[in-house]
Design a protein around this motif. Structure first.
Motif, mmCIF file in Angstrom:
data_model
loop_
_atom_site.group_PDB
_atom_site.id
_atom_site.type_symbol
_atom_site.label_atom_id
_atom_site.label_comp_id
_atom_site.label_asym_id
_atom_site.label_seq_id
_atom_site.Cartn_x
_atom_site.Cartn_y
_atom_site.Cartn_z
ATOM 1 N N THR A 70 -39.537 9.095 13.842
ATOM 2 C CA THR A 70 -39.837 8.639 12.538
ATOM 3 C C THR A 70 -39.449 10.311 11.292
ATOM 4 O O THR A 70 -39.130 9.870 10.586
ATOM 5 C CB THR A 70 -40.961 8.698 12.218
ATOM 6 O OG1 THR A 70 -41.553 7.212 12.856
ATOM 7 C CG2 THR A 70 -41.760 7.817 11.166
ATOM 8 N N ALA A 71 -40.223 11.299 11.860
ATOM 9 C CA ALA A 71 -39.686 12.701 11.499
ATOM 10 C C ALA A 71 -38.302 12.966 10.976
ATOM 11 O O ALA A 71 -37.795 13.115 9.679
ATOM 12 C CB ALA A 71 -40.798 13.880 11.748
ATOM 13 N N MET A 72 -37.571 12.320 12.073
ATOM 14 C CA MET A 72 -36.101 12.839 12.066
ATOM 15 C C MET A 72 -35.087 11.997 10.455
ATOM 16 O O MET A 72 -34.440 11.583 10.402
ATOM 17 C CB MET A 72 -35.048 12.181 13.121
ATOM 18 C CG MET A 72 -35.479 13.458 13.804
ATOM 19 S SD MET A 72 -34.166 15.242 13.676
ATOM 20 C CE MET A 72 -35.965 16.069 13.080
ATOM 21 N N LEU A 73 -36.092 10.149 10.612
ATOM 22 C CA LEU A 73 -35.432 9.781 9.608
ATOM 23 C C LEU A 73 -35.947 10.037 8.309
ATOM 24 O O LEU A 73 -35.639 9.603 7.582
ATOM 25 C CB LEU A 73 -36.202 8.248 10.094
ATOM 26 C CG LEU A 73 -35.641 6.971 11.394
ATOM 27 C CD1 LEU A 73 -36.471 5.873 11.119
ATOM 28 C CD2 LEU A 73 -33.812 6.888 10.344
ATOM 29 N N TRP A 74 -37.447 10.705 7.959
ATOM 30 C CA TRP A 74 -37.892 11.137 6.934
ATOM 31 C C TRP A 74 -36.787 12.598 6.560
ATOM 32 O O TRP A 74 -36.570 12.310 5.677
ATOM 33 C CB TRP A 74 -38.831 12.038 6.990
ATOM 34 C CG TRP A 74 -39.580 12.771 5.438
ATOM 35 C CD1 TRP A 74 -39.757 13.569 5.249
ATOM 36 C CD2 TRP A 74 -41.255 11.643 4.846
ATOM 37 N NE1 TRP A 74 -40.330 13.591 4.514
ATOM 38 C CE2 TRP A 74 -41.431 12.626 3.743
ATOM 39 C CE3 TRP A 74 -41.466 10.279 5.121
ATOM 40 C CZ2 TRP A 74 -42.130 12.107 3.285
ATOM 41 C CZ3 TRP A 74 -42.035 10.184 4.522
ATOM 42 C CH2 TRP A 74 -42.083 10.558 2.689
ATOM 43 N N LEU A 75 -36.244 13.455 7.701
ATOM 44 C CA LEU A 75 -34.932 14.480 7.025
ATOM 45 C C LEU A 75 -34.138 13.919 6.687
ATOM 46 O O LEU A 75 -33.684 14.386 5.761
ATOM 47 C CB LEU A 75 -35.099 14.846 8.824
ATOM 48 C CG LEU A 75 -34.635 16.209 8.670
ATOM 49 C CD1 LEU A 75 -34.876 17.301 8.221
ATOM 50 C CD2 LEU A 75 -33.721 16.329 9.696
#
Length: 108
Positions: A70-75
Motif C-alpha cells: 500500500t505504501a508503494m501505491l501511495w508513493l
C-alpha cells in the motif's frame, strides 16, 4: 480471502494517512489542524486492526506485507514517484510473506 486483504488495505490506508498528515505539518509547513484528522485516522487504524480474525501477533506480522504494498501505491499515486523494479520486487516478496502467514493451514 479477498475480504481479509481488503480489510488489510483499509487498515494500511488509515495508518498512512494518520502518519502522512503530521508529516505535512512537520516537513512542509502545513496547518497544525492536520493533527486532528491524523489522530482520528490513527484511531481508525487501531480499531480496524482489531477486526482481523486471527491472533494479534499473526495479524501484525501479516499486516506488514500489505502495508508495504500500500505504501508503494501511495508513493506512486500521492507522492508522484514511480516505484522502481526493486520496490515492486520487495513489495511482491512482502505480500507473498503476508499470504503465507495469513492463509497457511492451521492445526490445533
Amino acid at each position: 480471502m479477498i475480504k481479509t486483504f481488503a480489510l488489510f488495505v483499509l487498515t494500511a490506508l488509515a495508518e498512512i494517512v494518520g502518519c502522512y498528515l503530521p508529516y505535512l505539518w512537520l516537513r512542509q509547513g502545513k496547518s497544525a489542524w492536520l493533527l486532528l484528522p491524523a489522530a482520528a485516522s490513527l484511531a481508525l487504524f487501531a480499531w480496524l486492526l482489531s477486526l482481523h480474525p486471527t491472533a494479534a501477533g499473526r495479524v501484525y506480522a501479516a499486516y506488514g506485507g500489505v502495508y508495504i504494498g500500500t505504501a508503494m501505491l501511495w508513493l506512486w499515486l500521492v507522492d508522484k514517484i514511480r516505484p522502481t523494479g526493486w520496490d515492486l520486487l520487495g513489495s511482491t516478496v512482502a505480500l507473498a510473506g503476508m499470504a503465507i502467514i495469513m492463509f497457511a493451514p492451521r492445526h490445533g
